[in-house]
Design a protein around this motif. Structure first.
Motif, mmCIF file in Angstrom:
data_model
loop_
_atom_site.group_PDB
_atom_site.id
_atom_site.type_symbol
_atom_site.label_atom_id
_atom_site.label_comp_id
_atom_site.label_asym_id
_atom_site.label_seq_id
_atom_site.Cartn_x
_atom_site.Cartn_y
_atom_site.Cartn_z
ATOM 1 N N THR A 1 44.469 -0.082 10.203
ATOM 2 C CA THR A 1 43.273 0.689 10.545
ATOM 3 C C THR A 1 43.476 2.158 10.164
ATOM 4 N N GLY A 2 42.371 2.844 9.924
ATOM 5 C CA GLY A 2 42.443 4.276 9.592
ATOM 6 C C GLY A 2 43.135 4.510 8.271
ATOM 7 N N ALA A 3 42.760 3.710 7.267
ATOM 8 C CA ALA A 3 43.475 3.753 5.975
ATOM 9 C C ALA A 3 42.784 4.647 4.945
ATOM 10 N N SER A 4 41.779 5.402 5.343
ATOM 11 C CA SER A 4 41.043 6.213 4.363
ATOM 12 C C SER A 4 41.714 7.547 4.068
ATOM 13 N N ARG A 5 42.534 8.032 4.995
ATOM 14 C CA ARG A 5 43.096 9.387 4.862
ATOM 15 C C ARG A 5 44.477 9.424 5.490
ATOM 16 N N GLY A 6 45.201 10.512 5.189
ATOM 17 C CA GLY A 6 46.407 10.862 5.935
ATOM 18 C C GLY A 6 47.462 9.769 5.979
ATOM 19 N N ASN B 1 47.982 -0.448 14.091
ATOM 20 C CA ASN B 1 46.941 0.342 14.752
ATOM 21 C C ASN B 1 47.215 1.816 14.483
ATOM 22 N N ASN B 2 46.563 2.320 13.434
ATOM 23 C CA ASN B 2 46.811 3.702 13.005
ATOM 24 C C ASN B 2 45.605 4.611 13.232
ATOM 25 N N ALA B 3 44.380 4.065 13.256
ATOM 26 C CA ALA B 3 43.184 4.907 13.406
ATOM 27 C C ALA B 3 43.308 5.763 14.662
ATOM 28 N N GLU C 1 51.451 16.652 8.061
ATOM 29 C CA GLU C 1 50.423 17.473 7.395
ATOM 30 C C GLU C 1 49.218 16.609 7.006
ATOM 31 N N THR C 2 48.254 16.476 7.891
ATOM 32 C CA THR C 2 47.038 15.688 7.608
ATOM 33 C C THR C 2 45.835 16.458 8.169
ATOM 34 N N ASP C 3 44.634 15.913 7.931
ATOM 35 C CA ASP C 3 43.425 16.540 8.483
ATOM 36 C C ASP C 3 43.531 16.690 9.995
HETATM 37 N N1 NAP Z 1 49.002 14.012 11.778
HETATM 38 C C1 NAP Z 1 49.822 14.119 12.807
HETATM 39 O O1 NAP Z 1 50.427 15.174 13.040
HETATM 40 C C2 NAP Z 1 50.058 12.942 13.719
HETATM 41 C C3 NAP Z 1 51.163 12.995 14.582
HETATM 42 C C4 NAP Z 1 51.383 11.916 15.417
HETATM 43 C C5 NAP Z 1 50.556 10.833 15.406
HETATM 44 N N2 NAP Z 1 49.483 10.819 14.558
HETATM 45 C C6 NAP Z 1 48.622 9.649 14.599
HETATM 46 O O2 NAP Z 1 48.582 9.049 13.326
HETATM 47 C C7 NAP Z 1 47.359 8.366 13.156
HETATM 48 C C8 NAP Z 1 46.727 8.784 11.834
HETATM 49 O O3 NAP Z 1 46.472 10.168 11.920
HETATM 50 P P1 NAP Z 1 46.302 11.109 10.631
HETATM 51 O O4 NAP Z 1 47.083 12.321 10.921
HETATM 52 O O5 NAP Z 1 46.534 10.358 9.400
HETATM 53 O O6 NAP Z 1 44.771 11.503 10.825
HETATM 54 P P2 NAP Z 1 43.573 11.668 9.760
HETATM 55 O O7 NAP Z 1 44.088 12.180 8.478
HETATM 56 O O8 NAP Z 1 42.531 12.420 10.485
HETATM 57 O O9 NAP Z 1 43.111 10.150 9.551
HETATM 58 C C9 NAP Z 1 42.631 9.419 10.631
HETATM 59 C C10 NAP Z 1 42.256 8.042 10.166
HETATM 60 O O10 NAP Z 1 41.711 7.339 11.303
HETATM 61 C C11 NAP Z 1 40.401 6.896 10.981
HETATM 62 N N3 NAP Z 1 39.536 6.928 12.143
HETATM 63 C C12 NAP Z 1 39.268 7.953 12.969
HETATM 64 N N4 NAP Z 1 38.420 7.579 13.930
HETATM 65 C C13 NAP Z 1 38.141 6.266 13.709
HETATM 66 C C14 NAP Z 1 37.346 5.302 14.364
HETATM 67 N N5 NAP Z 1 36.627 5.607 15.462
HETATM 68 N N6 NAP Z 1 37.297 4.051 13.856
HETATM 69 C C15 NAP Z 1 38.015 3.736 12.766
HETATM 70 N N7 NAP Z 1 38.785 4.589 12.097
HETATM 71 C C16 NAP Z 1 38.850 5.848 12.569
HETATM 72 C C17 NAP Z 1 39.924 7.834 9.890
HETATM 73 O O11 NAP Z 1 38.974 7.159 9.105
HETATM 74 P P3 NAP Z 1 37.468 7.649 8.883
HETATM 75 O O12 NAP Z 1 37.349 9.034 9.439
HETATM 76 O O13 NAP Z 1 37.311 7.580 7.396
HETATM 77 O O14 NAP Z 1 36.675 6.627 9.632
HETATM 78 C C18 NAP Z 1 41.196 8.074 9.097
HETATM 79 O O15 NAP Z 1 41.427 7.034 8.182
HETATM 80 C C19 NAP Z 1 46.499 8.709 14.381
HETATM 81 O O16 NAP Z 1 46.554 7.651 15.300
HETATM 82 C C20 NAP Z 1 47.181 9.945 14.926
HETATM 83 O O17 NAP Z 1 46.964 10.101 16.294
HETATM 84 C C21 NAP Z 1 49.222 11.839 13.708
#
Ligand code: NAP
Length: 250
Positions: free
Chosen positions: A12-17, A89-91, A189-191
């Motif tokens: 899940t959440g495979a579009s970005r980051g 489960n990544n979204a 480093e993501t959105d």
């Molecule tokens: N970046 C960090 O520093 C960090 C650190 C620890 C943990 N994480 C965790 O890593 C995971 C990925 O985060 P990321 O940093 O890659 O964030 P991101 O770049 O904002 O990407 C988030 C992803 O989740 C999807 N998403 C968001 N809301 C959704 C929903 N309601 N239904 C389905 N998909 C949804 C987005 O897809 P669309 O918007 O295209 O639907 C996107 O593909 C998250 O669970 C985050 O909490 C991130």
């Protein structure tokens, strides 16, 4: 468990980051990857990358807050790709706010996507894994679910919940031959992280809190998820791997 290249993996959440890095990590020749995000069109670039690596990609729209859509999505994955062996489960979302300013709408958005959505998708997939007596689930939690960080009342609660969910499911489903593990990354480093990292002085402050003195990369997170989903981790369940350069040691 069979070799990695024969697996059906739902991410899940495979579009970005991080989700893009996870998809690339699982994209060995022969792998069949179901990739989800809220809009199917946002998955085009990830699918292109996955197919360039020799794997098959199936892009699907799924808002993980819409529990009613989950059975049809999981049905479609299994009809087109075969039984799901790995669910990641990544979204997830974050809306950093001082606790006194968090609205009910923001709280619900974060908890519904990060915790409720992950649980009910896992339930939907798990109900199909149970009679097959095999499968592995990896949850992308966060270091913010292990230690308190400012402006993360909702986000930290959702990720701490996901960590306990990982343990409870690991305990309940071990008898069915299903493993459930999590990673807990520090900042990547993501959105999602940009809202915090791009504030004046924050990047330096955060780097100062990470003993290995760098942020996590998408590849760091993918490496641990891939390990937890690999046959080498067959005897691990309920584990939370902190992908954090030592940030949660103190
Ligand atoms: N970046 C960090 O520093 C960090 C650190 C620890 C943990 N994480 C965790 O890593 C995971 C990925 O985060 P990321 O940093 O890659 O964030 P991101 O770049 O904002 O990407 C988030 C992803 O989740 C999807 N998403 C968001 N809301 C959704 C929903 N309601 N239904 C389905 N998909 C949804 C987005 O897809 P669309 O918007 O295209 O639907 C996107 O593909 C998250 O669970 C985050 O909490 C991130």
């Amino acid at each position: 468990m069979e070799a990695n290249n024969e697996r059906v993996v739902l991410i899940t959440g495979a579009s970005r980051g991080i989700g893009v890095g996870l998809a690339e990590g699982f994209a060995v020749p022969g792998a069949r990857l179901a990739l989800t995000a809220r809009r199917r069109t946002s998955l085009q670039e990830t699918c292109r990358r996955v197919e360039a690596l020799g794997a098959h990609a199936l892009p699907l729209a799924l808002d993980v807050r819409r529990l009613e859509d989950m059975p049809a999505v999981v049905d479609q994955v299994e009809a087109e790709l075969g039984p799901i062996q790995v669910l990641v489960n990544n979204a997830g979302v974050n809306i950093p706010r001082p606790a006194e300013q968090v609205t009910e709408e923001q709280w619900d958005e974060i908890l519904d996507a990060n915790l409720k959505g992950a649980f009910f998708l896992t339930q939907e997939v798990g109900r199909r894994m149970i009679p097959r007596r095999r499968g592995t689930i990896v949850n992308v939690a966060s270091a913010a679910g292990l230690v308190a960080r400012e402006e993360r009342a909702a986000y930290g609660s959702s990720k701490a919940g996901m960590i306990m969910l990982t343990r409870v499911l690991a305990l309940e489903w071990a008898r069915h031959g299903i493993t459930v593990n999590a990673v807990a990354p520090t900042f990547v480093e993501t959105d999602l992280a940009a809202q915090t990292l791009d504030r004046p002085g924050m990047r330096e402050k955060i780097l100062g809190q990470i003993p290995l003195r760098r942020l996590a990369t998408v590849e760091d997170v993918a490496a641990s998820v891939l390990f937890l989903a690999s046959p080498q981790a067959d005897f691990l369940t309920g584990v939370v791997v902190p992908v954090d350069g030592g940030a949660t040691l103190r």
